[in-house]
Design a protein around this motif. Structure first.
Motif, short mmCIF file in Angstrom:
data_model
loop_
_atom_site.label_atom_id
_atom_site.label_comp_id
_atom_site.label_asym_id
_atom_site.label_seq_id
_atom_site.Cartn_x
_atom_site.Cartn_y
_atom_site.Cartn_z
N PRO A 458 -11.84 -1.51 -11.20
CA PRO A 458 -11.19 -0.66 -12.21
C PRO A 458 -9.68 -0.76 -12.08
CG PRO A 458 -12.09 0.68 -10.43
CD PRO A 458 -12.60 -0.71 -10.22
N ILE A 459 -8.98 -0.47 -13.15
CA ILE A 459 -7.53 -0.62 -13.16
C ILE A 459 -6.88 0.18 -12.04
CG2 ILE A 459 -7.17 1.24 -14.82
CD1 ILE A 459 -4.87 -0.47 -15.99
N ALA A 460 -5.87 -0.42 -11.42
CA ALA A 460 -5.10 0.25 -10.36
C ALA A 460 -3.63 -0.06 -10.59
CB ALA A 460 -5.57 -0.22 -8.99
N ILE A 461 -2.80 0.48 -9.73
CA ILE A 461 -1.36 0.31 -9.92
C ILE A 461 -0.91 -1.11 -9.63
CG2 ILE A 461 -0.58 0.91 -7.59
CD1 ILE A 461 1.60 2.66 -9.04
N GLY A 462 -1.72 -1.87 -8.89
CA GLY A 462 -1.35 -3.21 -8.47
C GLY A 462 -1.50 -3.32 -6.97
N GLY A 463 -1.03 -4.44 -6.41
CA GLY A 463 -1.13 -4.63 -4.98
C GLY A 463 -2.56 -4.88 -4.53
N TYR A 464 -2.75 -5.06 -3.24
CA TYR A 464 -4.06 -5.36 -2.69
C TYR A 464 -4.17 -4.79 -1.30
CZ TYR A 464 -8.11 -8.18 -1.25
OH TYR A 464 -9.35 -8.60 -0.81
N LEU A 465 -5.03 -3.81 -1.12
CA LEU A 465 -5.23 -3.15 0.16
C LEU A 465 -6.72 -3.05 0.46
CD1 LEU A 465 -4.19 -1.69 2.66
CD2 LEU A 465 -4.01 0.40 1.30
N PRO A 466 -7.32 -4.12 0.99
CA PRO A 466 -8.75 -4.09 1.31
C PRO A 466 -9.04 -3.23 2.53
CG PRO A 466 -7.78 -6.16 2.03
CD PRO A 466 -6.70 -5.42 1.31
N LEU A 467 -10.29 -2.90 2.69
CA LEU A 467 -10.75 -2.02 3.77
C LEU A 467 -10.32 -2.52 5.14
CD1 LEU A 467 -12.65 0.38 4.61
CD2 LEU A 467 -14.49 -1.31 4.70
N LYS A 468 -10.50 -3.81 5.39
CA LYS A 468 -10.21 -4.35 6.71
C LYS A 468 -8.73 -4.23 7.05
CE LYS A 468 -11.47 -8.25 9.68
NZ LYS A 468 -12.16 -9.57 9.72
N LYS A 469 -7.88 -4.35 6.04
CA LYS A 469 -6.45 -4.21 6.29
C LYS A 469 -6.10 -2.77 6.66
CE LYS A 469 -1.90 -5.38 4.48
NZ LYS A 469 -1.14 -6.02 3.39
N VAL A 470 -6.74 -1.80 6.00
CA VAL A 470 -6.52 -0.39 6.37
C VAL A 470 -6.89 -0.18 7.84
CG1 VAL A 470 -7.18 2.01 5.93
CG2 VAL A 470 -6.95 0.42 4.02
N TYR A 471 -8.00 -0.80 8.25
CA TYR A 471 -8.46 -0.63 9.64
C TYR A 471 -7.46 -1.22 10.63
CZ TYR A 471 -11.82 -0.01 13.42
OH TYR A 471 -12.44 0.40 14.58
N GLY A 472 -6.63 -2.14 10.18
CA GLY A 472 -5.63 -2.73 11.05
C GLY A 472 -4.35 -1.93 11.15
N PHE A 473 -4.28 -0.79 10.46
CA PHE A 473 -3.07 0.04 10.49
C PHE A 473 -2.89 0.70 11.85
CE2 PHE A 473 -1.44 4.49 9.70
CZ PHE A 473 -0.11 4.13 9.59
N ASP A 474 -1.64 0.75 12.30
CA ASP A 474 -1.30 1.49 13.51
C ASP A 474 0.04 2.18 13.27
OD1 ASP A 474 -0.44 2.24 16.24
OD2 ASP A 474 -2.21 1.12 16.83
N PRO A 475 0.11 3.50 13.46
CA PRO A 475 1.37 4.21 13.21
C PRO A 475 2.51 3.81 14.13
CG PRO A 475 -0.49 5.74 13.24
CD PRO A 475 -0.99 4.42 13.78
N VAL A 476 2.19 3.29 15.30
CA VAL A 476 3.23 2.90 16.25
C VAL A 476 3.60 1.44 16.03
CG1 VAL A 476 3.73 2.45 18.68
CG2 VAL A 476 2.72 4.62 18.01
N ILE A 477 4.90 1.18 15.89
CA ILE A 477 5.40 -0.18 15.73
C ILE A 477 5.62 -0.78 17.12
CG2 ILE A 477 7.23 -1.56 14.68
CD1 ILE A 477 7.83 0.99 12.98
#
Length: 783
Positions: A458-477
């Motif tokens: 369905p239409i979205a704002i753009g960009g691409y953020l799949p599930l696996k990429k979210v799982y790779g998020f870490d708040p600490v740089i």
């Protein structure tokens, strides 16, 4: 003898009974719903810190009771008891001392950290220990996830064994701030949906609900002192049939029918509901920008007091903002904060602070006077004055501020927290300055982006953020010092709603990505493992669907990664989705009834259509993947660009338009070339003369980001690259469109010998487009 004979007969009966009883015990121990496929994985998300399973089960039944110290501890138990009452018919009694067995006991253990819990499941009883209500809530949610998914039913489920395995869990979160932001300004969602979202957040141990109540397109919170904020600012002209960024400018006084707002009674209801679930509500009251809804209600709050309407769609740049020079602006905002602070007992009030275009401030006499009086050198310093002044007032109300990372510009009080959304740099700077940080970079945390192949989403704002990429998020740089890390409070998912008009669509964008984010914020790095998470995810997804959540299956959707060998004119096609060892089966279009397992990349050197599906336990889980690879007479030809494509969209270079591969609706996929504000002019050299009769040009249209079809196309042919004969000119009338689409423009002509093909595609003009215009091309097929 008779006595002996009778004893023998009795003995045989006893043996037969023992055999039957033994078989029954064996069958009972073999069949346990807790060991059925749906529960064979200990599916708790987020993954607990420590979890040890043992033999045996505790089984809930009509006699199971809840043991609490006193009535103050009853509330967290409702998570369990209310669900079992509906789904199992068990009306669990509350008692104040434990019986000999068959009970769940809630205990306070002050040695545990604020949100930590210990869950001990034995065959005869269950004990849950925590030091706070939140810890008890999270422990109950873990226990809930160990029960069969039928627990989420809205009616009695018979023939369900309500068992949980004997085990020990010791658990606590990695971060104290685990948030979700819902934008209810761009599209309004009623209280029932807000409560559903809170229920699901609590299930995943997320503890902060960031409520985006104010933006240009709608003011959603009742302020009793300023009733026009909701009477006027809460509603806009209904243009929901048009693309968000193609809606006409609304004039002041136009009839407005789309919108809504929350009364203060409803706000209190939500805050109280959230508190019972271990969730704090943080309101966002935008300033100084994203406030056109307020200015539509009270024009005197702006620099030049021009009457405006509440925008129905996108606004950029945002120039109609609060006047920083007028004292009445601050009187208004302080009055608003007074009412907001009374409604939300939490520590923080979010003040926005982002995307303010200050061109009006630069020429406004009130703002210029303020700058002179306060000795401010620029409008940027004036914004800092604005933020610091409001921060001081909010601090005086016993609250701290959160703002988007723009609030860093000019300095903040020590208690202010910064949400780093423009990447992670804002978080780096804030932590260096000793400010608390909530990491929410768009790359990982903006859930309004596409999560699967754009052609099927369905239409979205753009960009691409799949599930696996979210799982790779870490708040600490990784480059943060230990001291900087100590200022990182946690992270947050943001769901902006420009393109999300319904609850079903909102759920689709949140789930299952929210499950991935919850684990990145709760579980230790050592506990996180994508393969393990994937297995638990499949079980939790079934539970969510049982709850009626519209869970996206985008992670199952098949993607193709193709590598072109221009020299051999062949393509190697890799099929995959987001899961390791995915069961993908494919076929060629001519053999669509005979799918075969995909194991290695498929090499093709002639025109073919590949279809494929992903399966799980024999059940199709993905939409049908279909991709046509069309080997035409121009494959590998030489392309000369008379107007060069934009460097931001170069595709794969000079071979892009003749490499067989097609672009998707995701125009960042690397298969598109684009021209900004210029026509497309190029020549294709087939290297030798060929009989051709048709040219097919692939274009993308997405009018939101100003991507348009050409308004005219001309094709000319030549044998020597000197004399060209025009074979067709096609005009394409402009049509307004609110969806993105790909179109092949086909130009046919009589069979002609040619080596060179000159193409001219006209970029514009486009009615209503005052900015730049893009032309996107992905392939020139020559037949």
């Amino acid at each position: 003898m008779n006595g002996i004979a009778n004893q023998g007969i009795v003995g045989m009966k006893q043996i037969r009974q023992l055999i039957i009883m033994g078989l029954a015990l064996v069958l009972t121990s073999c069949y346990d719903p807790a060991e059925s496929p749906a529960n064979s994985v200990l599916a708790i998300i987020p993954q607990p810190n420590q979890m040890k399973k043992d033999k045996g089960y505790f089984t809930f039944d009509k006699g199971t009771v809840l043991v609490v110290k006193n009535d103050a501890y009853v509330e967290p138990t409702l998570i369990l008891s209310q669900r079992l009452k509906i789904a199992a018919g068990f009306d669990m009694a509350i008692v104040y001392s434990p019986p000999t067995a068959n009970y769940v006991q809630i205990m306070v253990d002050t040695s545990l950290a604020a949100e930590a819990y210990k869950l001990s499941i034995n065959e005869g009883y269950i004990q849950l220990k925590a030091s706070t209500k939140n810890g008890l809530v999270y422990g109950m949610q873990s226990l809930r996830l160990l029960l069969p998914k039928e627990m989420e039913s809205k009616q009695i489920q018979s023939h369900v064994n309500w068992s949980v395995p004997v085990m020990e869990i010791e658990d606590s979160p990695r971060y104290g701030y685990r948030g979700v932001m819902l934008d209810v300004s761009r599209h309004f969602f009623d209280i029932a949906y807000i409560k559903k979202t809170l229920d699901r957040m609590s299930l995943l141990k997320l503890n902060t609900f960031h409520w985006h109540l104010v933006d240009d397109q709608g003011w959603r919170i009742e302020i009793k002192k300023y009733p026009k904020l909701t009477e006027i600012g809460g509603f806009r002209v209904d243009q929901e049939d048009k693309h968000w960024n193609s809606r006409k400018v609304t004039q002041a006084g136009e009839a407005a029918g789309y919108g809504g707002f929350y009364t203060q009674a409803q706000i209190k209801e939500v805050v109280d509901y959230a508190d019972k679930l271990g969730i704090t509500v943080v309101p966002e009251i935008e300033m100084p920008a994203h406030v056109m809804s307020a200015i539509a209600a009270y024009p005197e709050l702006s620099c030049f007091e021009k009457p405006i309407g509440v925008p129905s769609g996108g606004v950029w740049p945002i120039t109609e903002i609060y006047c920083a020079g007028k004292e009445q602006t601050f009187v208004f905002l302080e009055d608003v904060i007074d009412e907001v602070a009374d409604l939300f007992p939490g520590t923080y009030i979010h003040i926005g602070g982002d995307e303010a275009t200050k061109t009006n401030w630069a020429v406004c006499p009130h703002c210029k006077k303020r700058m002179q009086e306060e000795k401010l050198a620029s409008v940027e310093e004036l914004q800092s004055y604005f933020i610091r002044r409001m921060e001081k007032y909010i601090n005086a109300k016993g609250k701290e501020i959160i703002g988007w990372d723009e609030i860093l510009e000019g300095g903040l009080a020590p208690g202010a927290a910064v949400m780093s959304w423009r990447g992670t740099q804002g978080g780096m700077e804030a932590s260096e300055q000793g400010h608390k940080v909530i990491m929410t970079p768009g790359e990982f945390c903006y859930f309004d982006q596409y999560q699967g192949p754009q052609n099927t989403e369905p239409i979205a704002i753009g960009g691409y953020l799949p599930l696996k990429k979210v799982y790779g998020f870490d708040p600490v740089i990784p480059t943060m010092s230990k001291e900087q890390e100590s200022f990182v409070m946690g992270g947050q998912a943001n769901l902006w709603s420009e393109y999300i008009p319904t609850e079903e669509h909102s759920e689709y964008m949140l789930f299952p990505r929210l499950l991935a984010l919850s684990e990145t914020l709760w579980s230790t790095k050592e506990q996180r493992n994508w393969s393990n998470f994937s297995e638990r995810l499949k079980v939790i997804n079934e539970r969510l669907e049982f709850m009626g959540v519209n869970v996206s299956k985008s992670a199952y959707a098949i993607r193709d990664s193709a590598t072109v060998d221009i020299g051999s004119k062949s393509i190697s096609v890799k099929l995959h989705n987001e899961f390791d060892d995915a069961d993908i089966r494919y076929a060629f279009a001519h053999d669509a009834d005979n799918f075969i397992p995909y194991t290695v990349p498929v090499t093709i050197d002639s025109s073919v259509t590949i279809t494929a599906k992903a399966y799980e336990d024999g059940k199709a889980m993905s939409p049908l993947f279909t991709q046509q690879y069309d080997f035409h007479k121009g494959v590998g030809a030489k392309v000369t660009y008379h107007t060069l494509y934009n460097s931001s969209y170069a595709g794969e270079g000079e071979s892009t338009l003749v490499n067989v591969l097609r672009g998707s609706k995701n125009f960042h996929d690397g298969q598109w070339q684009a021209w900004l504000n210029t026509d497309v002019e190029l020549t294709i050299d087939l290297l030798n003369q060929k009989d051709i009769s048709e040219i097919v040009l692939g274009f993308l249209q997405n009018q939101g980001p100003d991507i348009f079809y050409p308004t005219a196309i001309s094709i000319s042919l030549s044998k020597d690259n000197i004399e060209f004969q025009e074979v067709d000119i096609m005009e394409i009338p402009f049509k307004s469109a609110n969806t993105d689409e790909i179109q092949d423009v086909k130009i046919s002509f009589g069979r002609t010998k040619a080596r060179y093909i000159k193409i001219h595609a006209v970029n514009g003009p486009y009615p209503g487009n005052d900015g730049g215009s893009w032309l996107f091309m992905d392939e020139v097929k020559i037949n």
